[in-house]
Design a protein around this motif. Structure first.
Motif, PDB file in Angstrom:
ATOM      1  N   GLU A   1       9.087  18.646   5.054  1.00 34.95           N
ATOM      2  CA  GLU A   1       8.492  19.194   3.831  1.00 34.95           C
ATOM      3  C   GLU A   1       8.871  20.654   3.643  1.00 34.95           C
ATOM      4  O   GLU A   1       9.455  21.292   4.525  1.00 34.95           O
ATOM      5  CB  GLU A   1       6.967  19.004   3.878  1.00 34.95           C
ATOM      6  CG  GLU A   1       6.619  17.530   3.917  1.00 34.95           C
ATOM      7  CD  GLU A   1       5.143  17.233   3.759  1.00 34.95           C
ATOM      8  OE1 GLU A   1       4.315  18.142   3.923  1.00 34.95           O
ATOM      9  OE2 GLU A   1       4.831  16.065   3.467  1.00 34.95           O
TER      10      GLU A   1
ATOM     11  N   ALA B   1      11.898  10.875   5.171  1.00 32.30           N
ATOM     12  CA  ALA B   1      12.437  10.445   6.462  1.00 32.30           C
ATOM     13  C   ALA B   1      13.684   9.559   6.297  1.00 32.30           C
ATOM     14  O   ALA B   1      14.651   9.676   7.062  1.00 32.30           O
ATOM     15  CB  ALA B   1      11.355   9.668   7.212  1.00 32.30           C
TER      16      ALA B   1
ATOM     17  N   ILE C   1      10.701   1.766   8.574  1.00 36.51           N
ATOM     18  CA  ILE C   1       9.876   2.902   8.112  1.00 36.51           C
ATOM     19  C   ILE C   1       8.457   2.753   8.673  1.00 36.51           C
ATOM     20  O   ILE C   1       7.846   1.681   8.543  1.00 36.51           O
ATOM     21  CB  ILE C   1       9.822   2.946   6.566  1.00 36.51           C
ATOM     22  CG1 ILE C   1      11.242   2.988   5.976  1.00 36.51           C
ATOM     23  CG2 ILE C   1       9.014   4.153   6.084  1.00 36.51           C
ATOM     24  CD1 ILE C   1      11.307   2.615   4.510  1.00 36.51           C
TER      25      ILE C   1
ATOM     26  N   PRO D   1       6.012   1.786   1.533  1.00 39.30           N
ATOM     27  CA  PRO D   1       7.295   1.439   0.911  1.00 39.30           C
ATOM     28  C   PRO D   1       8.098   2.694   0.589  1.00 39.30           C
ATOM     29  O   PRO D   1       7.509   3.749   0.317  1.00 39.30           O
ATOM     30  CB  PRO D   1       6.881   0.706  -0.371  1.00 39.30           C
ATOM     31  CG  PRO D   1       5.512   1.198  -0.677  1.00 39.30           C
ATOM     32  CD  PRO D   1       4.879   1.659   0.606  1.00 39.30           C
ATOM     33  N   PRO D   2       9.420   2.621   0.630  1.00 36.53           N
ATOM     34  CA  PRO D   2      10.234   3.804   0.317  1.00 36.53           C
ATOM     35  C   PRO D   2      10.065   4.229  -1.130  1.00 36.53           C
ATOM     36  O   PRO D   2       9.865   3.389  -2.014  1.00 36.53           O
ATOM     37  CB  PRO D   2      11.669   3.337   0.588  1.00 36.53           C
ATOM     38  CG  PRO D   2      11.627   1.854   0.548  1.00 36.53           C
ATOM     39  CD  PRO D   2      10.242   1.453   0.956  1.00 36.53           C
TER      40      PRO D   2
HETATM   41  N1  THU Z   1       7.654  10.214   2.472  1.00 40.24           N
HETATM   42  C1  THU Z   1       8.682   9.764   3.242  1.00 40.24           C
HETATM   43  O1  THU Z   1       9.213  10.492   4.084  1.00 40.24           O
HETATM   44  N2  THU Z   1       9.100   8.495   3.057  1.00 40.24           N
HETATM   45  C2  THU Z   1       8.496   7.580   2.253  1.00 40.24           C
HETATM   46  O2  THU Z   1       8.918   6.430   2.204  1.00 40.24           O
HETATM   47  C3  THU Z   1       7.341   7.981   1.440  1.00 40.24           C
HETATM   48  C4  THU Z   1       7.033   9.434   1.416  1.00 40.24           C
HETATM   49  C5  THU Z   1       7.142  11.565   2.714  1.00 40.24           C
HETATM   50  C6  THU Z   1       7.496  12.611   1.696  1.00 40.24           C
HETATM   51  C7  THU Z   1       6.361  13.607   1.895  1.00 40.24           C
HETATM   52  O3  THU Z   1       6.679  14.472   2.971  1.00 40.24           O
HETATM   53  C8  THU Z   1       5.178  12.760   2.317  1.00 40.24           C
HETATM   54  O4  THU Z   1       5.726  11.530   2.754  1.00 40.24           O
HETATM   55  C9  THU Z   1       4.151  12.510   1.220  1.00 40.24           C
HETATM   56  O5  THU Z   1       4.773  12.064   0.081  1.00 40.24           O
END
Ligand code: THU
Length: 134
Positions: free
Chosen positions: A43, A53, A74, A83-84
């Motif tokens: 972040e 990620a 994930i 979910p992505p």
């Molecule tokens: N985030 C991810 O890294 N991957 C996902 O699939 C969903 C969201 C992170 C972005 C941010 O740092 C935090 O989760 C909240 O959105």
């Protein structure tokens, strides 16, 4: 089948840098040559500069020469599967259009979803074929 990939994603989650959302995510990307590349969310005080990620794992993999991928796992802090996001779906589509997205959570265990199902009608390189010079 994807147990070791999920384990790698769980481990990667521990290095997440998420002081703003406190939502730690780990991802593990399986290359077709067998290599596994991991990533965590990173972040930023300028929130829009945050990297998920999945894209961290992908960036590491591509910069190490990997080009074809079979699956991505994930894992997050949530009790249910994560979910992505839309940007990650689009980015992953470039590299593993036939790949599996493997979501793990404490409540639901392993859940496998084909990426193509998560992003139907995706914009791809082929979508630009037949363009006219302006
Ligand atoms: N985030 C991810 O890294 N991957 C996902 O699939 C969903 C969201 C992170 C972005 C941010 O740092 C935090 O989760 C909240 O959105």
């Amino acid at each position: 089948m994807y147990e070791s990939l999920v384990e790698a994603a769980k481990k990667a989650r521990h290095t997440a840098y998420c002081p703003y959302s406190h939502f730690a995510v780990g991802a593990a990307l399986l290359a077709k040559d067998g290599r596994i590349f991991t990533g965590c969310n990173i972040e930023n005080a300028s929130f829009g500069a945050t990297i998920c990620a999945e894209r961290v794992a992908l960036g590491k993999a591509v910069s190490e020469g990997a080009r074809a991928f079979a699956a991505i796992a994930i894992v997050s802090s949530a009790e249910t599967k994560t979910p992505p996001c839309g940007i990650c779906r689009q980015v992953l589509m470039e590299w593993m259009p036939q790949g599996d997205v493997v979501l793990w959570s404490k409540e639901e265990g392993i859940c496998i979803e084909p990426l193509a199902q998560l992003l139907p009608g995706a914009f791809l390189q082929a979508s630009m074929e037949g363009r006219k010079e302006e």
